[in-house]
Each structure stands twice: as structure tokens, then as C-alpha cells.
Scaffold this motif. Structure first.
Motif, PDB file in Angstrom:
ATOM      1  N   PHE A  83       0.837  -1.192   0.000  1.00 31.01           N
ATOM      2  CA  PHE A  83       0.000   0.000   0.000  1.00 31.01           C
ATOM      3  C   PHE A  83       0.872   1.241   0.000  1.00 31.01           C
ATOM      4  O   PHE A  83       1.994   1.222   0.510  1.00 31.01           O
ATOM      5  N   GLY A  84       0.308   2.331  -0.533  1.00 25.63           N
ATOM      6  CA  GLY A  84       0.943   3.634  -0.423  1.00 25.63           C
ATOM      7  C   GLY A  84       0.662   4.213   0.946  1.00 25.63           C
ATOM      8  O   GLY A  84       0.392   3.496   1.910  1.00 25.63           O
ATOM      9  N   ALA A  85       0.694   5.528   1.039  1.00 23.19           N
ATOM     10  CA  ALA A  85       0.503   6.209   2.320  1.00 23.19           C
ATOM     11  C   ALA A  85      -0.906   6.023   2.880  1.00 23.19           C
ATOM     12  O   ALA A  85      -1.137   6.221   4.063  1.00 23.19           O
ATOM     13  N   SER A  86      -1.845   5.635   2.024  1.00 25.03           N
ATOM     14  CA  SER A  86      -3.213   5.395   2.478  1.00 25.03           C
ATOM     15  C   SER A  86      -3.687   4.074   1.895  1.00 25.03           C
ATOM     16  O   SER A  86      -2.987   3.429   1.138  1.00 25.03           O
TER      17      SER A  86
ATOM     18  N   TRP B  30       6.831   0.089  -1.015  1.00 25.91           N
ATOM     19  CA  TRP B  30       6.511   1.440  -1.464  1.00 25.91           C
ATOM     20  C   TRP B  30       6.960   2.431  -0.405  1.00 25.91           C
ATOM     21  O   TRP B  30       6.446   2.445   0.708  1.00 25.91           O
ATOM     22  N   ALA B  31       7.929   3.269  -0.763  1.00 24.14           N
ATOM     23  CA  ALA B  31       8.377   4.330   0.130  1.00 24.14           C
ATOM     24  C   ALA B  31       7.383   5.484   0.062  1.00 24.14           C
ATOM     25  O   ALA B  31       6.658   5.643  -0.925  1.00 24.14           O
ATOM     26  N   GLN B  32       7.340   6.280   1.081  1.00 25.17           N
ATOM     27  CA  GLN B  32       6.369   7.370   1.145  1.00 25.17           C
ATOM     28  C   GLN B  32       6.611   8.472   0.116  1.00 25.17           C
ATOM     29  O   GLN B  32       5.746   9.304  -0.106  1.00 25.17           O
ATOM     30  N   ASP B  33       7.775   8.479  -0.561  1.00 23.81           N
ATOM     31  CA  ASP B  33       8.027   9.484  -1.590  1.00 23.81           C
ATOM     32  C   ASP B  33       7.526   9.050  -2.963  1.00 23.81           C
ATOM     33  O   ASP B  33       7.785   9.705  -3.964  1.00 23.81           O
ATOM     34  N   GLY B  34       6.788   7.920  -3.035  1.00 22.72           N
ATOM     35  CA  GLY B  34       6.209   7.475  -4.295  1.00 22.72           C
ATOM     36  C   GLY B  34       7.116   6.566  -5.100  1.00 22.72           C
ATOM     37  O   GLY B  34       6.770   6.173  -6.201  1.00 22.72           O
ATOM     38  N   ILE B  35       8.273   6.220  -4.580  1.00 21.90           N
ATOM     39  CA  ILE B  35       9.177   5.330  -5.285  1.00 21.90           C
ATOM     40  C   ILE B  35       8.867   3.891  -4.881  1.00 21.90           C
ATOM     41  O   ILE B  35       8.751   3.583  -3.701  1.00 21.90           O
ATOM     42  N   SER B  36       8.726   3.023  -5.853  1.00 23.36           N
ATOM     43  CA  SER B  36       8.510   1.611  -5.588  1.00 23.36           C
ATOM     44  C   SER B  36       9.798   0.861  -5.831  1.00 23.36           C
ATOM     45  O   SER B  36      10.522   1.143  -6.781  1.00 23.36           O
TER      46      SER B  36
END
Length: 167
Positions: free
Chosen positions: A102-105, A146-152
């Protein structure tokens, strides 16, 4: 209060256990993984093949995603009245799904597959339009974070680490 543990199985099921080391009657409360601490399973069984990956949404910990060799990702709301039914199914990979994050949400996810892709999913869109980005990797993608900066970051079958900005 306890938490939940989800276990992927090779029969297409995900078993969710209630985990509480302070549960009454625990055989050995000093052993945090004592059998007596795992109770009340819920079986999530909609996949048609083995389950390779599980992820819990960081904000809403009752949201669980599972990736399977059947090529699908299913999202489950464990707090729902009918917790053994998925709330979303995402089909877009043409081979097994080996990783999901998952991303940040709970609204966004990324998946890794043996079809040599990482796919970005927006859960706010209808399932058939939810794949909003595809990154091609040189080999079978085995895992993803998935890092919180949008990089997978996805690991591939040739031991490489692939970074991709899908947003």
C-alpha cells in the motif's frame, strides 16, 4: 487488546487469527507466539490459486490486500460485517502476483508480478480502470515495497533491485 495475524496459504486461502498474548488461558504468556495466543480464525478464500503476498494498509490496519498465483489482487476489509468477502478484485497481471504494498493510504497500491511488471492501483476508481501505471522490469518481479516518496522498489528473479517512480 489484541491484533490480527494474516497467513497466506497455498490453497488460495488467507487465514486471519486474533493474536493476544494476554488472552485468558494462554499456555505460556511469556512466549509471545504461544499457540494459545492465536484464536478465532477467519478464512478468506476467494483466490483460485496459492496466495503469494499480503499487505496491510498503513493508516487503516483493517484493510488487507492479497496477491495470488491466479493473477489477481483482492482487498479485504476485516472490520466489515462480512469479513470473509473481498471488497475489491484487481485483475491486470497476466501471471502470478508475487508482491503487493500500500501507499501512504489504503487508496493506492503497487503490485509485482512474474509478468515482468509493477502496477500502480488507485482504489478510488472502478476496478476495471484502477490500474493507473505500469513499470516494466527486466525479469519476473518477486516482491515490492513502497516508500512514502512514491518510489517503488521491486526485487526480480535475477537478484536485481529495480526502482521505479510510478506516480
Amino acid at each position: 487488546s489484541g491484533t490480527s495475524l494474516a497467513v497466506a496459504q497455498d490453497d488460495g486461502n488467507v487465514e486471519v487469527f486474533a493474536y493476544d498474548p494476554k488472552a485468558a488461558g494462554a499456555a505460556d504468556a511469556s512466549d509471545p507466539m504461544s499457540d494459545a495466543c492465536l484464536t478465532g480464525t477467519v478464512s478468506l478464500g476467494e483466490h483460485d490459486d496459492l496466495v503469494n503476498a499480503l499487505a496491510v494498509a498503513p493508516v487503516s490496519t483493517s484493510v488487507l490486500a492479497s496477491g495470488s498465483s491466479d493473477g489477481t489482487i483482492k482487498v479485504w476489509d476485516l472490520s466489515a460485517a462480512i469479513a470473509n468477502r473481498s471488497v475489491n478484485t484487481y485483475a491486470g497481471h497476466i501471471a502470478e502476483v508475487n508482491g503487493v504494498a500500500f501507499g501512504a493510504s489504503a487508496d493506492s497500491m503497487v503490485s509485482a508480478s512474474s509478468d515482468m511488471t509493477l502496477r500502480m492501483w488507485d482504489r478510488r476508481l472502478p476496478e476495471e480502470k484502477a490500474c493507473v501505471g505500469v513499470a516494466h522490469v527486466p525479469y519476473s518481479a518477486r516482491c515490492v515495497a513502497w516508500a512514502q516518496d512514491g518510489i517503488s522498489a521491486g526485487g526480480s528473479s535475477d537478484s536485481d533491485l529495480v526502482l521505479s517512480g510510478l506516480e
